[in-house]
Design a protein around this motif. Sequence first.
Motif, short mmCIF file in Angstrom:
data_model
loop_
_atom_site.label_atom_id
_atom_site.label_comp_id
_atom_site.label_asym_id
_atom_site.label_seq_id
_atom_site.Cartn_x
_atom_site.Cartn_y
_atom_site.Cartn_z
N HIS A 4 0.81 -1.21 0.00
CA HIS A 4 0.00 0.00 0.00
C HIS A 4 0.85 1.27 0.00
O HIS A 4 0.31 2.36 0.08
CB HIS A 4 -0.92 0.00 1.22
CG HIS A 4 -1.80 -1.20 1.31
ND1 HIS A 4 -2.90 -1.37 0.50
CD2 HIS A 4 -1.72 -2.29 2.11
CE1 HIS A 4 -3.48 -2.53 0.81
NE2 HIS A 4 -2.79 -3.11 1.76
N SER A 5 2.15 1.14 -0.07
CA SER A 5 3.01 2.30 -0.02
C SER A 5 3.24 2.86 -1.42
O SER A 5 3.12 2.16 -2.42
CB SER A 5 4.36 1.95 0.61
OG SER A 5 5.04 0.98 -0.18
N PHE A 24 -2.67 15.25 1.17
CA PHE A 24 -3.73 14.32 1.57
C PHE A 24 -4.61 14.97 2.63
O PHE A 24 -4.20 15.90 3.32
CB PHE A 24 -3.12 13.02 2.11
CG PHE A 24 -2.22 12.32 1.14
CD1 PHE A 24 -2.75 11.48 0.17
CD2 PHE A 24 -0.85 12.51 1.19
CE1 PHE A 24 -1.91 10.84 -0.74
CE2 PHE A 24 -0.01 11.88 0.29
CZ PHE A 24 -0.54 11.04 -0.68
N THR A 27 -2.96 13.92 7.05
CA THR A 27 -1.55 13.59 6.84
C THR A 27 -0.79 13.59 8.15
O THR A 27 -0.95 14.48 8.98
CB THR A 27 -0.89 14.60 5.89
OG1 THR A 27 -1.58 14.58 4.64
CG2 THR A 27 0.57 14.27 5.66
N THR A 95 4.94 7.30 0.99
CA THR A 95 3.64 7.47 1.64
C THR A 95 3.03 6.09 1.89
O THR A 95 3.21 5.16 1.08
CB THR A 95 2.66 8.29 0.78
OG1 THR A 95 2.30 7.56 -0.40
CG2 THR A 95 3.29 9.63 0.36
N TYR A 96 2.31 5.97 3.01
CA TYR A 96 1.62 4.72 3.31
C TYR A 96 0.54 5.00 4.36
O TYR A 96 0.65 5.95 5.14
CB TYR A 96 2.58 3.62 3.78
CG TYR A 96 3.54 4.02 4.86
CD1 TYR A 96 3.21 3.89 6.20
CD2 TYR A 96 4.80 4.52 4.55
CE1 TYR A 96 4.09 4.23 7.21
CE2 TYR A 96 5.70 4.87 5.54
CZ TYR A 96 5.34 4.73 6.86
OH TYR A 96 6.23 5.07 7.87
N PRO A 97 -0.51 4.19 4.38
CA PRO A 97 -1.60 4.42 5.33
C PRO A 97 -1.26 3.91 6.72
O PRO A 97 -0.66 2.85 6.88
CB PRO A 97 -2.76 3.61 4.73
CG PRO A 97 -2.08 2.52 3.95
CD PRO A 97 -0.79 3.09 3.44
N GLY A 100 -5.94 5.14 9.43
CA GLY A 100 -6.89 6.08 8.83
C GLY A 100 -6.25 7.38 8.37
O GLY A 100 -6.96 8.27 7.89
N ARG A 101 -4.94 7.50 8.50
CA ARG A 101 -4.21 8.68 8.02
C ARG A 101 -3.18 8.25 6.99
O ARG A 101 -2.92 7.05 6.81
CB ARG A 101 -3.51 9.39 9.18
CG ARG A 101 -4.45 9.86 10.29
CD ARG A 101 -3.68 10.53 11.41
NE ARG A 101 -3.03 11.76 10.97
CZ ARG A 101 -3.60 12.96 10.99
NH1 ARG A 101 -4.86 13.08 11.41
NH2 ARG A 101 -2.96 14.03 10.59
N THR A 102 -2.63 9.22 6.29
CA THR A 102 -1.56 8.94 5.34
C THR A 102 -0.23 9.44 5.92
O THR A 102 -0.08 10.62 6.21
CB THR A 102 -1.81 9.63 3.99
OG1 THR A 102 -3.04 9.16 3.44
CG2 THR A 102 -0.68 9.31 3.01
N LYS A 103 0.68 8.53 6.12
CA LYS A 103 2.02 8.88 6.60
C LYS A 103 2.86 9.30 5.40
O LYS A 103 2.95 8.58 4.40
CB LYS A 103 2.66 7.69 7.30
CG LYS A 103 4.00 7.95 7.97
CD LYS A 103 3.81 8.57 9.34
CE LYS A 103 5.12 8.62 10.12
NZ LYS A 103 5.42 7.33 10.78
#
Length: 320
Positions: A4-5, A24, A27, A95-97, A100-103
């Motif tokens: 998912h990244s 996003f 974030t 980026t990866y989830p 419930g947020r995007t890192k």
Amino acid sequence: MSNHSAVYLTGRYHHIPKDPAGEFARTTLAAGAVLWRDAEGGVEVAVVHRPHYDDWSLPKGKVDPGESLPATAAREIHEETGYRAALDNLLGKVTYPVGGRTKVVYYWVAHVADGRFSPNNEVDELRWVSVAQARELLSYDVDVEVVDKAAKRLERRATSRLILVRHGRAHQRRNWGGDDDKRPLDKKGRRQAEMLVPMLLPYQPTALYSARPDRCQMTAAPLADETGLDVTVDALYGDRGWVTGMAQAQRNLAEIASHGGASVVFSQGLYIPDAVAWLAAQGTLPLEEVQAKKASCWVLSFREGSLIGAEYLASPLPVK
């Protein structure tokens, strides 16, 4: 995580936007680095074990309120590893989830300046390993991709670094009746100059230069105070010198870029885009867009006098 990244590590030019968290809706912004050192058998990179997650990863951490990404990277490296690092090149972001947020994590290549590892609450073990060993040890595919990208950069590492900084916001020209070189920074510009210090310190500046206008020298002053470095002032580092003595201004800039270390030049809005475009034309890194907003920075990396990498950092205190 690897399924998912998203990894954005291509190219040798990177632009950190004014609002890196705005991509996003929700974030979590972070920064880190591939920390490296020279060893008898070649380059070694630092891989850390986090007991809370029981994983092996790269040093990184969340951005504190009001903190720039370079400052975060340097702080987190020191907190997690005990080493003080000097930033080399920005590799890009991943980026990866998470919950419930995007890192969103921006990664640099950084080399050890000094320090020593001691176990702490976040990291209980650090290993200096080869790139091949890091690939085997790291728990996440995304970290392996970051290390692979760093390894390519380290194969042709920079021999010097040049940082071009546009002065902070000054009092408006239409309201200034005297010599334009005496037009000073306004309140917001002085704040920008102060906030540039923690953003530039992670590059470990070794020499400071400034154009003649007071607003350039005022922007340089806080960093000079912090580092104890003298500021060399010359009209050739500003707009007027570039227009009236371009050949000598170009020679001066090329000489600074060949000195080694990290030199910082505080200049103006005509000089910086022209200088970056000229340096790019001399090297192997074509740049289509060269902007220079107030208090922004161009971090330019050179190998044997040729431009091999560039990153644009927006102002640490954007002005609308």
